[in-house]
Design a protein around this motif. Structure first.
Motif, PDB file in Angstrom:
ATOM      1  N   GLY A 270       0.835  -0.964   0.290  1.00  0.00           N
ATOM      2  CA  GLY A 270       0.038   0.051   0.327  1.00  0.00           C
ATOM      3  C   GLY A 270       0.744   1.337   0.088  1.00  0.00           C
ATOM      4  O   GLY A 270       0.136   2.076  -0.490  1.00  0.00           O
ATOM      5  N   GLY A 271       1.826   1.062   0.622  1.00  0.00           N
ATOM      6  CA  GLY A 271       2.675   2.760   0.811  1.00  0.00           C
ATOM      7  C   GLY A 271       3.256   2.695  -0.275  1.00  0.00           C
ATOM      8  O   GLY A 271       3.814   4.174  -0.886  1.00  0.00           O
ATOM      9  N   TRP A 272       4.017   1.561  -0.664  1.00  0.00           N
ATOM     10  CA  TRP A 272       5.110   1.742  -2.406  1.00  0.00           C
ATOM     11  C   TRP A 272       3.705   2.214  -3.511  1.00  0.00           C
ATOM     12  O   TRP A 272       4.252   2.952  -3.998  1.00  0.00           O
ATOM     13  CB  TRP A 272       5.403  -0.200  -2.461  1.00  0.00           C
ATOM     14  CG  TRP A 272       6.400   0.436  -3.465  1.00  0.00           C
ATOM     15  CD1 TRP A 272       6.181  -0.464  -4.597  1.00  0.00           C
ATOM     16  CD2 TRP A 272       8.007   0.289  -3.232  1.00  0.00           C
ATOM     17  NE1 TRP A 272       7.716  -0.621  -5.668  1.00  0.00           N
ATOM     18  CE2 TRP A 272       8.402  -0.026  -4.525  1.00  0.00           C
ATOM     19  CE3 TRP A 272       8.486   0.349  -2.278  1.00  0.00           C
ATOM     20  CZ2 TRP A 272       9.624   0.500  -5.000  1.00  0.00           C
ATOM     21  CZ3 TRP A 272      10.237   1.267  -2.621  1.00  0.00           C
ATOM     22  CH2 TRP A 272      10.358   0.700  -3.727  1.00  0.00           C
ATOM     23  N   GLU A 273       3.039   1.702  -3.125  1.00  0.00           N
ATOM     24  CA  GLU A 273       1.615   2.170  -4.708  1.00  0.00           C
ATOM     25  C   GLU A 273       1.169   3.661  -4.848  1.00  0.00           C
ATOM     26  O   GLU A 273       1.015   4.072  -5.673  1.00  0.00           O
ATOM     27  CB  GLU A 273       0.393   1.016  -4.401  1.00  0.00           C
ATOM     28  CG  GLU A 273       0.430  -0.446  -4.486  1.00  0.00           C
ATOM     29  CD  GLU A 273       2.173  -0.125  -6.554  1.00  0.00           C
ATOM     30  OE1 GLU A 273       1.183   0.814  -7.123  1.00  0.00           O
ATOM     31  OE2 GLU A 273       2.896  -1.008  -6.265  1.00  0.00           O
ATOM     32  N   VAL A 274       1.082   4.045  -3.149  1.00  0.00           N
ATOM     33  CA  VAL A 274       1.277   5.442  -3.296  1.00  0.00           C
ATOM     34  C   VAL A 274       2.113   6.507  -3.411  1.00  0.00           C
ATOM     35  O   VAL A 274       1.385   7.736  -4.187  1.00  0.00           O
ATOM     36  CB  VAL A 274      -0.122   5.742  -1.904  1.00  0.00           C
ATOM     37  CG1 VAL A 274       0.891   5.555  -0.439  1.00  0.00           C
ATOM     38  CG2 VAL A 274      -0.514   7.324  -1.445  1.00  0.00           C
TER      39      VAL A 274
END
Ligand code: NA7
Length: 548
Positions: A270-274
């Motif tokens: 999630g953190g990587w995608e955002v």
């Protein structure tokens, strides 16, 4: 001609984010302030670092001033992470809108500043040799101001073009059809490399230490998002007060060990995608203090590198194996993808340093890598460099360089004992966090202490040695809780100062998180500035009132 130097209530060094904010504040409280700026325009970092690909790593809507509500509602940020051009234009606009330019003297670099204890004032001399005096001296010369250039033998013999990221020329540099060499893969190199690779005939990247590069995921800001940002500034500013890095994000309360390995991966995804720093701020609260979490984040990024970079040997060279966060992680845009291009090669200079520069290229391990252009993105003497590189002397002629020989010693990152009426904006031992937000609070604190002193007829404000010792102990204790303290000390990091040969590795930043720092500033004001002495205007020098 009068021999009396021109006197100001306050002299501010630097017209970047901090200097502009300070000038605006001092005017507001009725002080006659004057800014000296080395460049030909305002901007500071965003004036000098105009290299290809230069942009903020912070989101536009929180990398700005809070004080002008009208501007918040009218300035149209174009990109999530604005380019240097956009930030530069913004700062120019702020200065013109508030008519600040008339108090800024350009192309004037400060050479020395000496405190005169008898006259209770600072004597400030730019390189032009004219001396000015002031009561308050404000250093707003930035965190990363003094460039570091390693002494590569033979550089003077190079026949091609040489560029330094930190003093990029104003003219367009043409890389088309050229063989380009770049030295340095920090946040700066990581921004330059993908841009230059698109046009250069060949790009050779000289890397000493790989970095954990997270995806920036910059994008244009659509009208709908802009309207949402404008409607929510109050809420965002509140969030910057509760987020450890002073970003407008809801606090992350997730602890790594409370989740299963599958959940942990999903949270990292999630953190990587955002994108942006959200991989750090919105995943696990204990990433920089829990070694297990830290290693899992590091391995997550290494796996991303292995998945993107096709050549396994190159992927391994690009993969760091030290603690995540030990070096300030850069944000990239197609950084790792760039190493799949046929016109890009990576040369590790970890075990075989650059031997020399020849008239036609860069020699490593006996082999010359031909180049028409060399770019140096080799970093800065961060945190302390701006103050230790000038002839800055406090009481009894004590040089700041000597006072900080074993690392910086400050009270609240703003003041130094023995250097009365000197206030630092973005000084060492302030939080490592979103800079404009920290600046805002620091300038408010400086304004409060100056107003208190003027109200009470006190001309000299000075940190006590005890106040400074307390703060130094405090920041050291906070640092000792992080993985950076326990981390590999051989890894160079400007966060600790050991990227500069001979500079003592020390605690250059406050790692207690922005909210605790804001609270400490507020308490300092509420409690009447403990850890400072205030000297009455009429008192003989040295006779002081102590705030305990
Ligand atoms: P950094 O992050 O300090 O990076 C400097 C780079 O230069 C880094 O890769 C260094 O390798 C490299 N370097 C320095 N000296 C040498 C020598 N002698 N040989 C080879 N390579 C060398 O500075 P940046 O300007 O990229 O970023 C600074 C900050 O600006 C950044 O963190 C953001 O906050 C904005 P090393 O890692 O020391 O092995």
């Amino acid at each position: 001609m009068s021999s009396t130097p021109q006197h100001y209530d306050a002299i501010i060094i630097g017209a970047g984010f901090g200097g502009i904010r300070a000038l605006h504040e001092f005017r507001k409280i009725g002080l006659k302030a004057h800014v000296f700026e080395a460049g030909t325009d305002v901007g500071g970092t965003w004036y000098w670092n105009r290299y290809p690909g230069a942009r903020t790593d912070s989101e536009a809507w929180c990398y700005c001033y809070k004080f002008d509500e009208e501007l918040l509602q009218t300035w149209d940020w174009k990109e999530r992470m604005p380019s240097w051009k956009e930030v530069f234009a913004y700062l120019r606009h702020v200065v013109d809108k508030h008519d600040l330019r008339r108090d800024i003297e350009f192309q004037t670099r400060i050479k020395s500043a000496h405190f005169d204890a008898d006259a209770k004032l600072w004597r400030v001399t730019p390189e032009n040799g004219v001396t000015y005096t002031c009561q308050y001296l404000i250093s707003a010369s930035g965190v990363l101001t003094v460039p570091y250039m390693p002494p590569f033998p033979g550089l003077e013999t190079f026949k091609g073009e040489v560029y330094r990221s930190s003093s990029w020329p104003r003219h367009e540099v043409n890389f088309a059809g050229k063989r380009v060499a770049i030295v340095g893969t920090g946040a700066t190199g990581v921004q330059i490399i993908p841009v230059v690779a698109q046009v250069a005939k060949h790009l050779t990247v000289f890397q000493r230490t790989p970095n954990y590069v997270m995806p920036g995921r910059n994008h244009f800001i659509e009208e709908e998002q802009r309207a949402g940002i404008r409607a929510n500034y109050d809420e965002m500013w509140n969030w910057t007060r509760t987020n450890p890095f002073a970003f407008p994000m809801a606090p992350c309360n997730q602890m790594f060990d409370d989740y299963t390995p599958e959940q942990q991966q999903r949270i990292f995804d999630g953190g990587w995608e955002v994108g942006g720093f959200r991989f750090i701020f919105e995943t696990f609260a204990d990433m920089l203090v829990n070694p297990g979490c830290n290693e899992a984040a590091a391995e997550y990024i290494r796996n991303k590198i292995r998945a993107v970079v096709k050549d396994p040997k190159t992927a391994e060279l690009l993969s760091p194996h030290y603690q995540f966060g030990l070096k300030r992680p850069p944000l990239g845009h197609f950084y790792y993808e760039t190493f799949n291009r046929s016109n890009v090669s990576l040369v590790s200079v970890k075990d075989t340093p650059i031997e020399r520069i020849t008239p036609t290229g860069v020699v490593v391990d006996g082999k010359e890598h031909a180049a028409d252009i060399i770019i140096f993105a080799t970093g800065f003497d961060g945190g302390t460099g701006a103050l230790t590189s000038i002839d800055l002397r406090g009481r009894e002629g004590r040089l700041m360089k000597d006072a900080w020989a074993d690392g910086p010693r400050t009270h609240m990152g703003i003041t130094v004992d023995g250097f009365p009426n000197l206030f630092m904006i973005s000084g060492p031992q302030t939080p490592f966090a979103n800079i404009p937000i920290i600046i805002d609070s620091v300038v408010d604190w400086i304004s409060a202490v100056v107003q208190k002193a003027r109200r009470d007829g006190e001309s000299v404000i000075e940190a006590t040695p005890e106040g400074v010792e307390g703060w130094v102990q405090h920041v050291q204790k906070l640092f000792s809780m992080t993985v950076m303290d326990k981390g590999d000390h051989s890894v160079h990091s400007w966060l600790m100062g050991n990227n500069i040969p001979g500079k003592t590795r020390s605690v250059l930043f406050y790692f207690g998180g922005a909210p605790m720092y804001f609270q400490e500033l507020d308490e300092s004001v509420d409690m009447g500035f403990p850890g400072f002495t205030f000297t009455k205007s009429t008192a003989k020098p040295g006779k002081t009132a102590t705030a305990t």
